[in-house]
Design an enzyme around this catalytic site. Structure first.
Site, mmCIF file in Angstrom:
data_model
loop_
_atom_site.group_PDB
_atom_site.id
_atom_site.type_symbol
_atom_site.label_atom_id
_atom_site.label_comp_id
_atom_site.label_asym_id
_atom_site.label_seq_id
_atom_site.Cartn_x
_atom_site.Cartn_y
_atom_site.Cartn_z
ATOM 1 N N ASP A 157 61.403 22.942 45.388
ATOM 2 C CA ASP A 157 61.453 21.857 44.502
ATOM 3 C C ASP A 157 62.772 21.482 44.043
ATOM 4 O O ASP A 157 62.983 20.409 43.911
ATOM 5 C CB ASP A 157 60.440 22.045 43.210
ATOM 6 N N ARG A 164 39.983 20.425 47.351
ATOM 7 C CA ARG A 164 40.984 21.285 47.042
ATOM 8 C C ARG A 164 40.310 22.823 46.764
ATOM 9 O O ARG A 164 40.990 23.651 47.219
ATOM 10 C CB ARG A 164 41.660 21.009 45.785
ATOM 11 N N ARG A 179 64.787 19.649 46.525
ATOM 12 C CA ARG A 179 64.427 18.474 46.854
ATOM 13 C C ARG A 179 65.369 17.530 45.692
ATOM 14 O O ARG A 179 65.793 16.632 46.002
ATOM 15 C CB ARG A 179 62.923 18.261 46.731
ATOM 16 N N HIS A 216 53.508 24.890 41.350
ATOM 17 C CA HIS A 216 53.815 24.056 42.574
ATOM 18 C C HIS A 216 52.698 22.926 42.694
ATOM 19 O O HIS A 216 51.800 23.206 43.221
ATOM 20 C CB HIS A 216 53.945 24.911 43.505
HETATM 21 O O1 TXD Z 1 56.464 25.578 48.539
HETATM 22 C C1 TXD Z 1 55.387 26.122 48.948
HETATM 23 N N1 TXD Z 1 54.989 27.209 48.804
HETATM 24 C C2 TXD Z 1 54.968 25.607 50.157
HETATM 25 C C3 TXD Z 1 53.668 25.899 50.627
HETATM 26 C C4 TXD Z 1 55.645 24.657 51.321
HETATM 27 C C5 TXD Z 1 55.089 24.212 52.404
HETATM 28 C C6 TXD Z 1 54.127 24.658 53.046
HETATM 29 N N2 TXD Z 1 53.345 25.463 52.040
HETATM 30 C C7 TXD Z 1 51.898 26.198 52.480
HETATM 31 O O2 TXD Z 1 52.302 27.242 53.394
HETATM 32 C C8 TXD Z 1 50.972 25.231 53.084
HETATM 33 O O3 TXD Z 1 50.170 24.407 52.471
HETATM 34 C C9 TXD Z 1 50.120 26.301 53.860
HETATM 35 O O4 TXD Z 1 49.208 27.055 53.100
HETATM 36 C C10 TXD Z 1 51.230 27.346 54.335
HETATM 37 C C11 TXD Z 1 51.773 27.413 55.722
HETATM 38 O O5 TXD Z 1 52.042 26.047 55.897
HETATM 39 P P1 TXD Z 1 52.474 25.761 57.561
HETATM 40 O O6 TXD Z 1 52.801 24.261 57.575
HETATM 41 O O7 TXD Z 1 53.319 26.650 58.182
HETATM 42 O O8 TXD Z 1 51.014 25.681 58.081
HETATM 43 P P2 TXD Z 1 50.618 25.779 59.738
HETATM 44 O O9 TXD Z 1 51.664 25.432 60.667
HETATM 45 O O10 TXD Z 1 49.127 25.616 60.002
HETATM 46 O O11 TXD Z 1 50.765 27.607 59.938
HETATM 47 C C12 TXD Z 1 49.696 28.537 59.339
HETATM 48 C C13 TXD Z 1 49.510 29.685 60.292
HETATM 49 C C14 TXD Z 1 49.029 29.200 61.700
HETATM 50 O O12 TXD Z 1 49.743 29.726 62.672
HETATM 51 C C15 TXD Z 1 47.491 29.895 61.740
HETATM 52 O O13 TXD Z 1 47.267 30.593 62.840
HETATM 53 C C16 TXD Z 1 48.010 31.227 60.741
HETATM 54 O O14 TXD Z 1 48.637 30.519 59.919
HETATM 55 N N3 TXD Z 1 46.794 31.909 60.234
HETATM 56 C C17 TXD Z 1 46.609 33.435 60.075
HETATM 57 N N4 TXD Z 1 47.915 34.250 60.327
HETATM 58 C C18 TXD Z 1 47.409 35.448 60.107
HETATM 59 N N5 TXD Z 1 46.478 36.084 59.556
HETATM 60 C C19 TXD Z 1 45.365 35.040 59.256
HETATM 61 N N6 TXD Z 1 44.351 35.654 58.894
HETATM 62 C C20 TXD Z 1 45.587 33.701 59.611
HETATM 63 N N7 TXD Z 1 44.894 32.526 59.516
HETATM 64 C C21 TXD Z 1 45.613 31.675 59.880
#
Ligand code: TXD
Length: 319
Positions: free
Chosen positions: A155, A95, A158, A182
């Site tokens: 949350d 984590r 859900r 969260h």
């Molecule tokens: O309730 C909540 N807050 C959440 C949080 C609910 C669902 C998902 N949650 C979190 O959101 C999850 O644990 C992740 O930390 C984020 C994004 O989840 P997602 O499912 O969208 O992850 P992806 O599909 O891997 O997308 C992340 C994108 C990907 O396209 C990377 O290329 C991009 O982030 N990325 C960046 N973009 C811009 N700048 C930088 N530095 C960068 N690094 C990675």
């Protein structure tokens, strides 16, 4: 004169064109909330997804523009910025590994955003949520009402879905209330979770109420177990867009948000999920309510988990 009749649409930037970011961009465009800029580090993906979304506009009938980019100059003067950039946990990663990598990403993204949109409202989604919003607050130097996290809406959604399913009633009659961080330690509040105004504690036996609360707290993990290679994004995307809508349209909606507390609920200097009023000013008010002893104890436990994460982020010296 024509000057006063020129309508300038609002502008929303979504950082991270992954699952949650793309879903949020698509929903926001369909609601015509604003013109949308989708930005990611990966070349081609935000451009391709944005163009694909825009090509749905004749069918879905929206006039919002959607563009994809890798250049922060295109995000200039955004009213609202949704940060979903980050990585998800992979096998073998702790984590803390996730925390330090995502804190670095959120810090870098925040710096770039602030340089081009100094007056925007930041809506953070990246996990571990409560610590990532805190990072964005510290790095941006923005006032707390312009740095908000999304978790409670998801949350609570859900929990609402599980209640509607359990009682076989319309989702429109169901409200749910979730406080805290969260994660596993979130605090669902059954006595404030209602069907047509009636608390579920009066409609269901204790063990069913308990089961709904537990499934709510496990909601993210339940989806991960099914998907295996990723986490939830339809409900998270919809949740962040509900918050965006309240802000862009100045709705003054009361929604559970991850807010910076300075004394409210007996918490000082941490982000935690509490009911808030959202409007054009961002987080316009925190709604305080009296908790029972048990609820207060659960909230304290949730705060301890968040404080651990914040300690780890502070140690990275990113701000
Ligand atoms: O309730 C909540 N807050 C959440 C949080 C609910 C669902 C998902 N949650 C979190 O959101 C999850 O644990 C992740 O930390 C984020 C994004 O989840 P997602 O499912 O969208 O992850 P992806 O599909 O891997 O997308 C992340 C994108 C990907 O396209 C990377 O290329 C991009 O982030 N990325 C960046 N973009 C811009 N700048 C930088 N530095 C960068 N690094 C990675």
């Amino acid at each position: 004169s024509s000057e006063s009749s020129v309508f300038t649409p609002k502008k929303i930037t979504v950082v991270g064109a992954g699952n949650v970011g793309a879903t949020a961009a698509f929903l926001a465009a369909q609601k015509e909330l604003a013109d949308i800029v989708l930005i990611d580090v990966v070349e081609g993906v935000p451009q391709g997804k944005a163009l694909d979304m825009y090509e749905s506009s004749p069918i879905q009938r929206f006039d919002s523009s959607v563009i994809g980019t890798n250049d922060y100059a295109d995000t200039a003067d955004s009213d609202l910025v949704i940060i979903t950039a980050g990585i998800a946990r992979k096998p073998g990663m702790s984590r803390n590994d996730l925390l330090s990598i995502n804190a670095g990403i959120v810090a870098e993204v925040t710096r770039n955003i602030v340089a081009h949109s100094p007056n925007c409202i930041l809506l953070v989604v990246t996990n571990p949520l409560d610590a990532m919003v805190y990072t964005a607050l510290k790095v941006s130097g923005f006032p707390k009402h312009r740095v908000i996290g999304m978790a409670g809406v998801l949350d609570a959604a859900r929990m609402r879905a599980f209640i509607a399913d359990e009682l076989q009633v319309s989702i429109n009659n169901v409200h749910a209330f979730v406080l805290g961080g969260h994660g596993d330690t979130m605090v669902p509040l059954p006595r404030y979770s209602t069907v047509a105004g009636i608390p579920i504690t009066e409609l269901l036996p204790d063990e069913r109420v308990q089961a709904i609360c537990e499934r709510t707290a496990d909601g993210g993990a339940e989806i991960v177990r099914l998907l295996k290679t990723g986490s939830a994004f339809y409900a998270p995307g919809a949740s962040v867009v509900q918050m965006a809508e309240a802000i862009i349209r100045d709705n003054k909606r009361i929604l559970p948000c991850c807010a910076y507390l300075e004394g409210e609920y007996g918490v000082d200097g941490y982000y935690l999920g509490v009911p808030c009023k959202l409007g054009a000013g961002g987080l316009e008010a925190i709604v305080e309510l009296d908790l029972t002893e048990d609820e207060q104890r659960d909230l304290s436990r949730s705060l301890e988990a968040v404080a651990e994460l914040v300690k780890a982020v502070d140690a990275l010296r990113l701000y």
